[in-house]
Design an enzyme around this catalytic site. Structure first.
Site, short mmCIF file in Angstrom:
data_model
loop_
_atom_site.label_atom_id
_atom_site.label_comp_id
_atom_site.label_asym_id
_atom_site.label_seq_id
_atom_site.Cartn_x
_atom_site.Cartn_y
_atom_site.Cartn_z
N SER A 58 12.78 39.59 22.32
CA SER A 58 12.84 38.24 22.89
C SER A 58 11.50 37.69 23.34
O SER A 58 11.40 36.50 23.63
CB SER A 58 13.83 38.21 24.06
N TYR A 297 3.45 34.72 35.11
CA TYR A 297 4.29 34.31 33.99
C TYR A 297 4.58 35.53 33.12
O TYR A 297 3.73 36.40 32.95
CB TYR A 297 3.61 33.20 33.19
N ASP A 300 9.94 39.35 28.43
CA ASP A 300 10.26 40.68 27.94
C ASP A 300 10.98 40.55 26.61
O ASP A 300 11.46 39.48 26.24
CB ASP A 300 11.18 41.41 28.92
N GLY A 301 11.07 41.67 25.91
CA GLY A 301 11.81 41.68 24.66
C GLY A 301 12.29 43.07 24.33
O GLY A 301 11.57 44.05 24.56
N GLY A 305 15.89 49.84 20.17
CA GLY A 305 14.96 50.95 20.10
C GLY A 305 13.50 50.59 20.24
O GLY A 305 12.64 51.48 20.23
#
Length: 458
Positions: A58, A297, A300-301, A305
Site C-alpha cells: 500500500s 508523514y 506502510d504497505g 509476505g
C-alpha cells in the site's frame, strides 16, 4: 552515524523476529545511506543487498497520489470536482455518492464505497472494468462520514481518471511521469517488469519453530496496482520521499510536482478514528503522525509476505525506509527506526498508550457484530470484561495453522479506544476504535485503518 552498529542491531532483530531479510534506507540532509541484512530468499540463501527489489504494497498509494497531483498541477483535474466529470459513466449504488464523490474523497479514504469490484481480470483494461463493475457497490458508510481505508478500489478509480485524461495506461503513466523523471531503475508497477535476479521472495511466518516459508501468493492481483503493486528498493523509495521533503523537487532539482501540491498532500487531512496504530490524521496519499509534538508523514504497505515502511520527518530533514520479505511486525520496524533516530538525535516513535483499568464502561454499548466482506469481528462482554473475536476464513486459518475464531481481550484506553493484546508471540498489540454511538450502541469498529459497520440484526 555508526552504520556498522545499526547493521548489527538490525541483523540481531531479524533473527529475533525470524524475518529473512531487510533493506534500510536513511535520507538525512539530502544524502542517502542504505544497508542490507539477511537473505532475499530462504531457499537459496542468497543475501539481500541494497539493490534488492521489494513489493511496496500500500505504499504504492503515495506514488499514485504524487502522479495524480501532477494532473492537478496541469489543471486537468480538480480535487473537489465530482469523479463523474472525468468518468461520465461512473456509478455506484447510492445516487448521492455517484453524483458527489470526488478525487479528494478517494485520496483520503472517506468515500465509503465497498470494495465490491468483482473479478476485473489481469488485462490492460483492469481499471476500466473495476469502475464498470461497481455500479451496484453499496456504501460501508455515508460519503465523507468517517475514514475507512480502501485497499484497492479508491486508487484504482483515480488511476482510471488519469488513464482517460492522459490516453495511456496507469503503468505507463507511472513510468513516464514518476519513475523516469526520478531516475529510478529498480522501480516498476508490474511484477513482470521486475528483474528476477534482484527480486525478494515473500515469506510467511506461521510459527517461530517453523520459521519463514515462501508466500503462497507471489504478488497481488493487478486490480491492486495503483494501491499496492509498485516494486522498489529502499533507496528509490527515499528518492520519492525527497519530493515531499524537497517541496516537490527530486534530489537532482527536477520539478516533480509543485510546492503547492506537496502542501495540499500534507495539509488536507481527515481524522482517523483509531489514532494510535498509525496516526491521528490521513492526508492525500500520506498518513499524518504526531511523534511527541513533531509532525511525521508516513505510509506502510504489506503484500502476502513482503512489507514496506516509510517515515518522513520534515522538521529534522530525515526520511527512513524499511523493506522486508517477512512479517509484518510493528515492533520490528519501531525498534529499527528508533535505533536510527536516536543515532541522529531525532525524535523517536511514541509507545502505545497504557490501558485505563479504572475506566467504567457500559459494555452493552459495544457488543455486537461488525463486518464487511472478508472481515468479521464479534464483540461481547463476559465477566465484566470486553472481548473481540476475529473470524478468519477457513483457507486462511488452515494455511496459518490458526483456529477460525481468535478471541482478544479489549483493554480500554478511553470510552472509544482499546488496546488489543495477543498471547501469540508473532502478533503485536493492536488498537481498536469502537465509536459513533446512536440509540445506545456503537455503529462502527475501526482497526488496522479499516472501518467495519455494525451488522444489521436479522
Amino acid at each position: 552515524m555508526d552504520i556498522q552498529r545499526i547493521r548489527a542491531r538490525t541483523a540481531e532483530l531479524l533473527g529475533e523476529y525470524r524475518i529473512p531479510g531487510a533493506t534500510v534506507g536513511i535520507l538525512h540532509d539530502g544524502e542517502i545511506t542504505d544497508l542490507a541484512v539477511g537473505v532475499k530468499d530462504v531457499s537459496t540463501g542468497e543475501p539481500a543487498t541494497t539493490g534488492t527489489i521489494y513489493q511496496c504494497g500500500s505504499l504504492s498509494k503515495t506514488w499514485t497520489a504524487l502522479a495524480f497531483m501532477q494532473f492537478v498541477d496541469e489543471g486537468k483535474v480538480a480535487l473537489d470536482e465530482p469523479v463523474r466529470t472525468y468518468l461520465p459513466g461512473f456509478r455506484v449504488a447510492d445516487p448521492e455518492v455517484t453524483a458527489r464523490v470526488t478525487p479528494r474523497h478517494l485520496l483520503n479514504h472517506t468515500n465509503g464505497i465497498e470494495e465490491d469490484f468483482g473479478a476485473p481480470g489481469e488485462g490492460d483494461d483492469v481499471y476500466e472494468r473495476m469502475v464498470e463493475n461497481i455500479a451496484g457497490a453499496p456504501q460501508v458508510h455515508p460519503l465523507g462520514y468517517t475514514h475507512g481505508y480502501s485497499a484497492a478500489l479508491g486508487y484504482a478509480i483515480l488511476a482510471r481518471v488519469m488513464e482517460v485524461i492522459d490516453g495511456k495506461g496507469w503503468d505507463d503513466i507511472m513510468r513516464d511521469r514518476l519513475f523516469g523523471p526520478l531516475g529510478l531503475t529498480g522501480t516498476s508497477s508490474r511484477p513482470d517488469q521486475v528483474d528476477p535476479g534482484r527480486a525478494a521472495t515473500g515469506h510467511v511466518i506461521r510459527s517461530l519453530g517453523e520459521g519463514p516459508v515462501a508466500s503462497p501468493l507471489p504478488h497481488l492481483p493487478r486490480a491492486f496496482g495503483p494501491g499496492g503493486n509498485v516494486n522498489s528498493t529502499a533507496r528509490e523509495v527515499l528518492a520519492m520521499a525527497h519530493v515531499v521533503l524537497g517541496e516537490g523537487r527530486a534530489r537532482d532539482g527536477t520539478r516533480i510536482v509543485s510546492a503547492g501540491s506537496v502542501r495540499e498532500m500534507t495539509g488536507s487531512r481527515v481524522p482517523v478514528p483509531d489514532p494510535y496504530m498509525f496516526g491521528p490524521e490521513w492526508a492525500l496519499g500520506l498518513i499524518v503522525c504526531d511523534w511527541h509534538g513533531e509532525t511525521v508523514y508516513a505510509h506502510d504497505g504489506s503484500t502476502v509476505g513482503q512489507n514496506a515502511r516509510l517515515r518522513i520527518l520534515p522538521d529534522s530533514g530525515i526520511a527512513l525506509s524499511l523493506m522486508t520479505n517477512g512479517g509484518p511486525r510493528e515492533s520490528f520496524y519501531k525498534e529499527v527506526f528508533n535505533e536510527i533516530l536516536a543515532e541522529l538525535g531525532a525524535v523517536t516513535i511514541p509507545e502505545l498508550p497504557k490501558p485505563d483499568p479504572a475506566r467504567a464502561l457500559d459494555l452493552s454499548r459495544y457488543e455486537g457484530v461488525y463486518e464487511r466482506p472478508g472481515a468479521r469481528y464479534e464483540v461481547s462482554a463476559d465477566g465484566g470484561r470486553l472481548w473481540l473475536t476475529f473470524v478468519l476464513d477457513p483457507w486462511q486459518a488452515s494455511f496459518l495453522g490458526k483456529p477460525e475464531r481468535i478471541p482478544y481481550e479489549l483493554l480500554p484506553i478511553s470510552d472509544t479506544h482499546f488496546l488489543m493484546p495477543s498471547d501469540d508471540p508473532l502478533e503485536d498489540t493492536q488498537t481498536v476504535a469502537i465509536y459513533d454511538f446512536q440509540d445506545g450502541a456503537a455503529r462502527y469498529l475501526h482497526t488496522n485503518c479499516r472501518v467495519n459497520p455494525r451488522a444489521r440484526e436479522e
